[in-house]
Design a protein around this motif. Sequence first.
Motif, PDB file in Angstrom:
ATOM      1  N   PRO A  70      -0.776   4.615   2.755  1.00 31.58           N
ATOM      2  CA  PRO A  70      -0.308   5.825   2.059  1.00 31.58           C
ATOM      3  C   PRO A  70      -0.961   6.038   0.696  1.00 31.58           C
ATOM      4  O   PRO A  70      -1.217   7.184   0.296  1.00 31.58           O
ATOM      5  N   GLY A  71      -1.268   4.961  -0.020  1.00 29.14           N
ATOM      6  CA  GLY A  71      -1.908   5.097  -1.324  1.00 29.14           C
ATOM      7  C   GLY A  71      -3.321   5.628  -1.272  1.00 29.14           C
ATOM      8  O   GLY A  71      -3.892   5.971  -2.309  1.00 29.14           O
ATOM      9  N   ALA A  72      -3.888   5.723  -0.078  1.00 29.33           N
ATOM     10  CA  ALA A  72      -5.262   6.218   0.070  1.00 29.33           C
ATOM     11  C   ALA A  72      -5.320   7.634   0.623  1.00 29.33           C
ATOM     12  O   ALA A  72      -6.408   8.139   0.912  1.00 29.33           O
ATOM     13  N   VAL A  73      -4.188   8.300   0.748  1.00 26.59           N
ATOM     14  CA  VAL A  73      -4.139   9.600   1.423  1.00 26.59           C
ATOM     15  C   VAL A  73      -4.568  10.765   0.527  1.00 26.59           C
ATOM     16  O   VAL A  73      -5.270  11.684   0.966  1.00 26.59           O
ATOM     17  N   LEU A  74      -4.169  10.780  -0.733  1.00 26.02           N
ATOM     18  CA  LEU A  74      -4.334  11.970  -1.577  1.00 26.02           C
ATOM     19  C   LEU A  74      -5.802  12.312  -1.794  1.00 26.02           C
ATOM     20  O   LEU A  74      -6.650  11.425  -1.962  1.00 26.02           O
ATOM     21  N   THR A  75      -6.094  13.599  -1.834  1.00 23.59           N
ATOM     22  CA  THR A  75      -7.486  14.065  -1.872  1.00 23.59           C
ATOM     23  C   THR A  75      -7.758  15.073  -2.983  1.00 23.59           C
ATOM     24  O   THR A  75      -8.623  15.941  -2.853  1.00 23.59           O
ATOM     25  N   GLN A  76      -7.026  14.992  -4.090  1.00 23.96           N
ATOM     26  CA  GLN A  76      -7.362  15.859  -5.231  1.00 23.96           C
ATOM     27  C   GLN A  76      -8.823  15.634  -5.631  1.00 23.96           C
ATOM     28  O   GLN A  76      -9.406  14.573  -5.364  1.00 23.96           O
ATOM     29  N   ASP A  77      -9.429  16.635  -6.275  1.00 31.29           N
ATOM     30  CA  ASP A  77     -10.828  16.501  -6.689  1.00 31.29           C
ATOM     31  C   ASP A  77     -11.041  15.229  -7.496  1.00 31.29           C
ATOM     32  O   ASP A  77     -12.056  14.547  -7.347  1.00 31.29           O
ATOM     33  N   THR A  78     -10.089  14.924  -8.373  1.00 34.16           N
ATOM     34  CA  THR A  78     -10.135  13.673  -9.141  1.00 34.16           C
ATOM     35  C   THR A  78      -8.765  13.024  -9.119  1.00 34.16           C
ATOM     36  O   THR A  78      -7.768  13.665  -9.434  1.00 34.16           O
ATOM     37  N   GLY A 104       0.786  -1.233   0.000  1.00 35.41           N
ATOM     38  CA  GLY A 104       0.000   0.000   0.000  1.00 35.41           C
ATOM     39  C   GLY A 104       0.812   1.273   0.000  1.00 35.41           C
ATOM     40  O   GLY A 104       0.246   2.364   0.089  1.00 35.41           O
ATOM     41  N   HIS A 105       2.149   1.168  -0.136  1.00 35.05           N
ATOM     42  CA  HIS A 105       2.940   2.397  -0.154  1.00 35.05           C
ATOM     43  C   HIS A 105       2.856   3.048  -1.524  1.00 35.05           C
ATOM     44  O   HIS A 105       2.568   2.395  -2.534  1.00 35.05           O
ATOM     45  N   THR A 106       3.106   4.345  -1.552  1.00 34.55           N
ATOM     46  CA  THR A 106       3.237   5.075  -2.803  1.00 34.55           C
ATOM     47  C   THR A 106       4.382   6.052  -2.647  1.00 34.55           C
ATOM     48  O   THR A 106       4.708   6.468  -1.530  1.00 34.55           O
ATOM     49  N   ALA A 107       5.022   6.444  -3.792  1.00 33.60           N
ATOM     50  CA  ALA A 107       6.307   7.146  -3.713  1.00 33.60           C
ATOM     51  C   ALA A 107       7.205   6.274  -2.827  1.00 33.60           C
ATOM     52  O   ALA A 107       7.191   5.059  -2.938  1.00 33.60           O
ATOM     53  N   SER A 108       7.966   6.882  -1.909  1.00 32.15           N
ATOM     54  CA  SER A 108       8.661   6.089  -0.893  1.00 32.15           C
ATOM     55  C   SER A 108       8.075   6.415   0.470  1.00 32.15           C
ATOM     56  O   SER A 108       8.775   6.587   1.469  1.00 32.15           O
ATOM     57  N   LEU A 109       6.753   6.500   0.487  1.00 34.90           N
ATOM     58  CA  LEU A 109       5.988   6.748   1.706  1.00 34.90           C
ATOM     59  C   LEU A 109       5.363   5.427   2.128  1.00 34.90           C
ATOM     60  O   LEU A 109       4.347   4.997   1.575  1.00 34.90           O
ATOM     61  N   THR A 137      12.314  11.015  -1.037  1.00 32.21           N
ATOM     62  CA  THR A 137      10.941  11.042  -1.540  1.00 32.21           C
ATOM     63  C   THR A 137      10.300  12.413  -1.398  1.00 32.21           C
ATOM     64  O   THR A 137      10.625  13.176  -0.483  1.00 32.21           O
ATOM     65  N   MET A 138       9.414  12.731  -2.331  1.00 37.49           N
ATOM     66  CA  MET A 138       8.509  13.856  -2.143  1.00 37.49           C
ATOM     67  C   MET A 138       7.522  13.488  -1.036  1.00 37.49           C
ATOM     68  O   MET A 138       7.204  12.302  -0.845  1.00 37.49           O
ATOM     69  N   THR A 139       7.048  14.481  -0.317  1.00 44.58           N
ATOM     70  CA  THR A 139       6.165  14.246   0.816  1.00 44.58           C
ATOM     71  C   THR A 139       4.726  14.631   0.485  1.00 44.58           C
ATOM     72  O   THR A 139       4.446  15.236  -0.556  1.00 44.58           O
ATOM     73  N   PHE A 140       3.819  14.285   1.398  1.00 48.91           N
ATOM     74  CA  PHE A 140       2.405  14.565   1.147  1.00 48.91           C
ATOM     75  C   PHE A 140       2.085  16.047   0.950  1.00 48.91           C
ATOM     76  O   PHE A 140       1.213  16.373   0.131  1.00 48.91           O
ATOM     77  N   PRO A 141       2.713  16.990   1.658  1.00 45.44           N
ATOM     78  CA  PRO A 141       2.396  18.394   1.383  1.00 45.44           C
ATOM     79  C   PRO A 141       2.589  18.792  -0.075  1.00 45.44           C
ATOM     80  O   PRO A 141       1.832  19.611  -0.604  1.00 45.44           O
ATOM     81  N   LEU A 165       5.706   9.992   7.118  1.00 47.54           N
ATOM     82  CA  LEU A 165       4.313  10.234   6.729  1.00 47.54           C
ATOM     83  C   LEU A 165       3.779  11.525   7.344  1.00 47.54           C
ATOM     84  O   LEU A 165       2.932  12.193   6.753  1.00 47.54           O
ATOM     85  N   GLN A 166       4.265  11.859   8.516  1.00 45.85           N
ATOM     86  CA  GLN A 166       3.766  13.037   9.233  1.00 45.85           C
ATOM     87  C   GLN A 166       4.521  14.310   8.876  1.00 45.85           C
ATOM     88  O   GLN A 166       4.224  15.366   9.434  1.00 45.85           O
ATOM     89  N   GLU A 167       5.464  14.232   7.946  1.00 46.77           N
ATOM     90  CA  GLU A 167       6.279  15.399   7.592  1.00 46.77           C
ATOM     91  C   GLU A 167       5.404  16.527   7.042  1.00 46.77           C
ATOM     92  O   GLU A 167       4.636  16.334   6.107  1.00 46.77           O
ATOM     93  N   GLN A 168       5.538  17.708   7.631  1.00 47.42           N
ATOM     94  CA  GLN A 168       4.757  18.868   7.203  1.00 47.42           C
ATOM     95  C   GLN A 168       5.624  20.039   6.744  1.00 47.42           C
ATOM     96  O   GLN A 168       5.149  20.928   6.045  1.00 47.42           O
ATOM     97  N   ASP A 169       6.876  20.053   7.134  1.00 47.78           N
ATOM     98  CA  ASP A 169       7.733  21.217   6.893  1.00 47.78           C
ATOM     99  C   ASP A 169       8.540  21.137   5.603  1.00 47.78           C
ATOM    100  O   ASP A 169       8.948  22.171   5.072  1.00 47.78           O
ATOM    101  N   HIS A 170       8.779  19.930   5.120  1.00 47.93           N
ATOM    102  CA  HIS A 170       9.615  19.758   3.931  1.00 47.93           C
ATOM    103  C   HIS A 170       8.836  19.056   2.823  1.00 47.93           C
ATOM    104  O   HIS A 170       8.013  18.188   3.090  1.00 47.93           O
TER     105      HIS A 170
END
Length: 250
Positions: A229-237, A148-153, A180-184, A160-165
């Motif tokens: 992690p693969g279920a986190v993103l919330t773009q409109d589509t 269930g990982h995506t990117a290297s998350l 890896t790129m992070t969720f922000p 997973l909790q990274e907010q600053d970078h």
Amino acid sequence: MAEDLIHRYATAEDVAKAVADAFVAFTTECIKQTETCVVAISGGTTPNALFELLNTEEYRKKVDWENIYFLWVDERFVPHSDPDNNFHRAKERLFGNLGCSCHFYPVPTNNGTVEEAAAAYEKEVRTVLNACEKTELDLVLLGLGDDGHTASLFPKSSVLQEQDHIVVAVKDGKVWNRVTMTFPLLTSAKHVWFTVVGDSKAAALARVFRQRRDYADESWQDRIGRVLPGAVLTQDTVEWYVDEAASAGN
């Protein structure tokens, strides 16, 4: 509420062709509207097949290479010469063969530490976006691991909790240290496409789809730690390109 747009195809080869066709159409329209297109790509089976298709005469002449800027979603912290390096595979299949101006920015994994590579790449990503006068990635191409990982998350990873970078080092993933790129950054991308193929991914994909339905009203921040992690993103589509083996039962 985020919507999942699922494109199903018979085989992995059909998925790669569909993504190649969509990539040509998307980048052409994006460049028409904004003059450039910033794309973040990942490694894996389907991206490798996509690169090989884009390197054929049929597709190469359709792509406006000079106005696309390629970044890497994530990278294994091994030298560019290593066959396990995502950029190495992409260069062999596509970027090393283009006889035209092409902008691509691999993660600097040849020297230094993984932390230094992540810090340098964060600056690189910001520089590319600023040069294109953009604040978000236009398109992100992601895969889904059988865990269930995506990117290297990865599930339960500290990053997973990274907010600053927007780019970080990963030292608690699988096998390699990684960048890896992070969720922000990923959640701010204008468009997200997942490619998922093979029966080994079926269980993870089914779980991700179920969690995306169950947590459809939750923000991406609130989803972290409660879903894969693969279920986190919330773009409109969020668009999914899947083959029959991966989507069996979904």
